[in-house]
Write a protein that holds these residues in place. Sequence first.
Motif, PDB file in Angstrom:
ATOM      1  N   ILE A 158       0.845  -1.202   0.000  1.00 42.64           N
ATOM      2  CA  ILE A 158       0.000   0.000   0.000  1.00 42.64           C
ATOM      3  C   ILE A 158       0.877   1.248   0.000  1.00 42.64           C
ATOM      4  O   ILE A 158       1.792   1.389   0.806  1.00 42.64           O
ATOM      5  N   HIS A 159       0.627   2.125  -0.957  1.00 44.07           N
ATOM      6  CA  HIS A 159       1.261   3.443  -0.974  1.00 44.07           C
ATOM      7  C   HIS A 159       0.137   4.471  -0.847  1.00 44.07           C
ATOM      8  O   HIS A 159      -1.037   4.131  -0.877  1.00 44.07           O
ATOM      9  N   SER A 160       0.524   5.733  -0.740  1.00 39.30           N
ATOM     10  CA  SER A 160      -0.494   6.771  -0.707  1.00 39.30           C
ATOM     11  C   SER A 160      -0.017   7.965  -1.532  1.00 39.30           C
ATOM     12  O   SER A 160       1.068   8.490  -1.316  1.00 39.30           O
ATOM     13  N   LYS A 188       4.286  13.315  -2.471  1.00 40.96           N
ATOM     14  CA  LYS A 188       4.917  12.402  -1.520  1.00 40.96           C
ATOM     15  C   LYS A 188       4.111  11.117  -1.443  1.00 40.96           C
ATOM     16  O   LYS A 188       2.908  11.115  -1.662  1.00 40.96           O
ATOM     17  N   CYS A 189       4.786  10.033  -1.076  1.00 41.97           N
ATOM     18  CA  CYS A 189       4.070   8.823  -0.691  1.00 41.97           C
ATOM     19  C   CYS A 189       3.765   8.989   0.789  1.00 41.97           C
ATOM     20  O   CYS A 189       4.653   9.267   1.575  1.00 41.97           O
ATOM     21  N   ALA A 190       2.490   8.850   1.147  1.00 40.35           N
ATOM     22  CA  ALA A 190       2.099   9.142   2.527  1.00 40.35           C
ATOM     23  C   ALA A 190       1.737   7.886   3.310  1.00 40.35           C
ATOM     24  O   ALA A 190       0.986   7.939   4.262  1.00 40.35           O
ATOM     25  N   GLU A 191       2.253   6.740   2.868  1.00 36.91           N
ATOM     26  CA  GLU A 191       1.963   5.500   3.582  1.00 36.91           C
ATOM     27  C   GLU A 191       3.281   4.745   3.722  1.00 36.91           C
ATOM     28  O   GLU A 191       3.941   4.465   2.708  1.00 36.91           O
ATOM     29  N   LEU A 192       3.657   4.446   4.952  1.00 35.28           N
ATOM     30  CA  LEU A 192       4.932   3.764   5.178  1.00 35.28           C
ATOM     31  C   LEU A 192       4.973   2.469   4.363  1.00 35.28           C
ATOM     32  O   LEU A 192       4.155   1.582   4.554  1.00 35.28           O
ATOM     33  N   CYS A 193       5.933   2.395   3.415  1.00 32.05           N
ATOM     34  CA  CYS A 193       5.894   1.280   2.469  1.00 32.05           C
ATOM     35  C   CYS A 193       7.231   0.562   2.350  1.00 32.05           C
ATOM     36  O   CYS A 193       7.395  -0.294   1.497  1.00 32.05           O
ATOM     37  N   GLY A 194       8.185   0.892   3.201  1.00 31.52           N
ATOM     38  CA  GLY A 194       9.471   0.216   3.134  1.00 31.52           C
ATOM     39  C   GLY A 194      10.599   1.181   3.425  1.00 31.52           C
ATOM     40  O   GLY A 194      10.364   2.351   3.722  1.00 31.52           O
ATOM     41  N   SER A 228      12.663   2.887   1.747  1.00 28.06           N
ATOM     42  CA  SER A 228      12.828   4.147   1.007  1.00 28.06           C
ATOM     43  C   SER A 228      11.509   4.897   0.855  1.00 28.06           C
ATOM     44  O   SER A 228      11.338   5.714  -0.047  1.00 28.06           O
ATOM     45  N   HIS A 229      10.591   4.619   1.769  1.00 29.66           N
ATOM     46  CA  HIS A 229       9.282   5.311   1.719  1.00 29.66           C
ATOM     47  C   HIS A 229       9.426   6.827   1.637  1.00 29.66           C
ATOM     48  O   HIS A 229       8.774   7.486   0.836  1.00 29.66           O
ATOM     49  N   SER A 230      10.324   7.360   2.448  1.00 33.80           N
ATOM     50  CA  SER A 230      10.449   8.828   2.483  1.00 33.80           C
ATOM     51  C   SER A 230      11.086   9.379   1.215  1.00 33.80           C
ATOM     52  O   SER A 230      11.122  10.586   1.004  1.00 33.80           O
ATOM     53  N   LEU A 231      11.618   8.479   0.361  1.00 37.06           N
ATOM     54  CA  LEU A 231      12.263   8.940  -0.877  1.00 37.06           C
ATOM     55  C   LEU A 231      11.361   8.705  -2.093  1.00 37.06           C
ATOM     56  O   LEU A 231      11.773   8.877  -3.227  1.00 37.06           O
ATOM     57  N   MET A 232      10.116   8.303  -1.842  1.00 45.45           N
ATOM     58  CA  MET A 232       9.231   7.958  -2.949  1.00 45.45           C
ATOM     59  C   MET A 232       8.513   9.208  -3.458  1.00 45.45           C
ATOM     60  O   MET A 232       7.295   9.249  -3.581  1.00 45.45           O
ATOM     61  N   ASP A 233       9.285  10.226  -3.735  1.00 42.16           N
ATOM     62  CA  ASP A 233       8.712  11.506  -4.154  1.00 42.16           C
ATOM     63  C   ASP A 233       8.416  11.521  -5.652  1.00 42.16           C
ATOM     64  O   ASP A 233       9.009  10.779  -6.416  1.00 42.16           O
TER      65      ASP A 233
HETATM   66 CU1  CUA Z   1       5.275   4.237  -1.025  1.00 40.33          CU
HETATM   67 CU2  CUA Z   1       5.571   5.107   1.137  1.00 40.33          CU
END
Ligand code: CUA
Length: 404
Positions: A179-181, A215-221, A223-228
């Motif tokens: 799940i991503h956001s 931004k991706c607003a769902e913790l997904c792994g 590199s979640h914070s880099l999923m821009d």
């Molecule tokens: Cu995709 Cu966080």
Amino acid sequence: MKGWMTRFKAVMALTVMALILSGCGEPFLSTLQPRGEGAAMLLELIILSTVIMLFVFVVVMAIYIYVIIKFRQKKGQEDFIPKQTEGSHALETLWTVIPIILLLILAVPTVQYTFAFADVNTPEVSEEGEELDQIWIDVTGKQYWWHFEYEGLDVTTSQEIYIPTDRRVYLSMISDDVIHSFWVPSIQGKMDVNPTGNRNEMWLQADEEGVYWGKCAELCGPSHSLMDFKVIAVSPGEFEEWVEDMQGVTGEEEPETATAQAGQEIYEENCLSCHAVGSSPNKVGPNLTNFADRDKLAGVFDMTEENLFEWIDTKGEEMKPGNLMVDAPYDLNEEEINQVIEYLMTLSPSDVTPESADNGVYIDSDLSDLFPEEEEDADEESEEDDEVDEDEETDEETDENDEE
Ligand code: CUA
């Protein structure tokens, strides 16, 4: 007592930090500075709920302080017990009805707007009263990047979507893994992207040209914070031009220089199984059709040759931990990597680039066009550096300054 002081200090420090950080908003990444219809509606809800909360807080505190002062124990009345009001119908009714009214005031616009955000079926109407065709983009979230296909237009891209200003663009969203956001704070609210087969739909609309940060607003792994990603809003004319230019790419175009041609060959042998140039279905790695026009490398890094070299050389292992390219079997030497870079930098099919959005909000490290007063600063700094060619190398120059 000491423990209390430490805790009090910690709370104060956190409060001050929260206040300072909340001031960090930038128009390309702030729900508080909306640049689109959706974000503006959300800001209304934020303001409404904040006003109601403040109202409740002030009223409760006022009554609380009044009661503490008025009914405090007075000298000589230690045994006095004031009149008890337990079971008072009037009071019980009052503090049941008031919250209900407040909740209704909150709920009505919230529900209304929730339905408005989900409304992807009512076509927009032009000023002349004609129904406009809907622009639909298929969005696929992947660890840790975004794949975009423009339905019916035969255009595929990743990491950066182009949209026309003042027009709704409809998104049909799904995930390939977890799940991503999908969230572009300054133009729209967030929407989950699910791997279970159900597509979530919403629309985006930008009032003015600009490069809006997503931004991706769902913790997904890891590199979640880099999923821009970026939403690049350009004028409707520029959008059409961009679509046509993107449609023209087949991936078989031969670059001009011999180095780039060599790079293309290496690319075809080593990279083509995961990446694509030209319209393509969803592949393992990002589509590279307009790679050289990207504002950022891998969504977050400055688009410099050094970063690109490191990315290809290390397969992004440290730059974006957990990315799938780490498993790619290729093994290229320095010369080959440089050839591939030269080829990748020819992938610029359109004159419409993030810079085309420079009439509006712009996030690039080179802000000189938009903020003339900062240009002076940049000039001063560049004088200290080596002389740099104004137009072409301003980006690199600013990047260097940033790193310093
Ligand atoms: Cu995709 Cu966080």
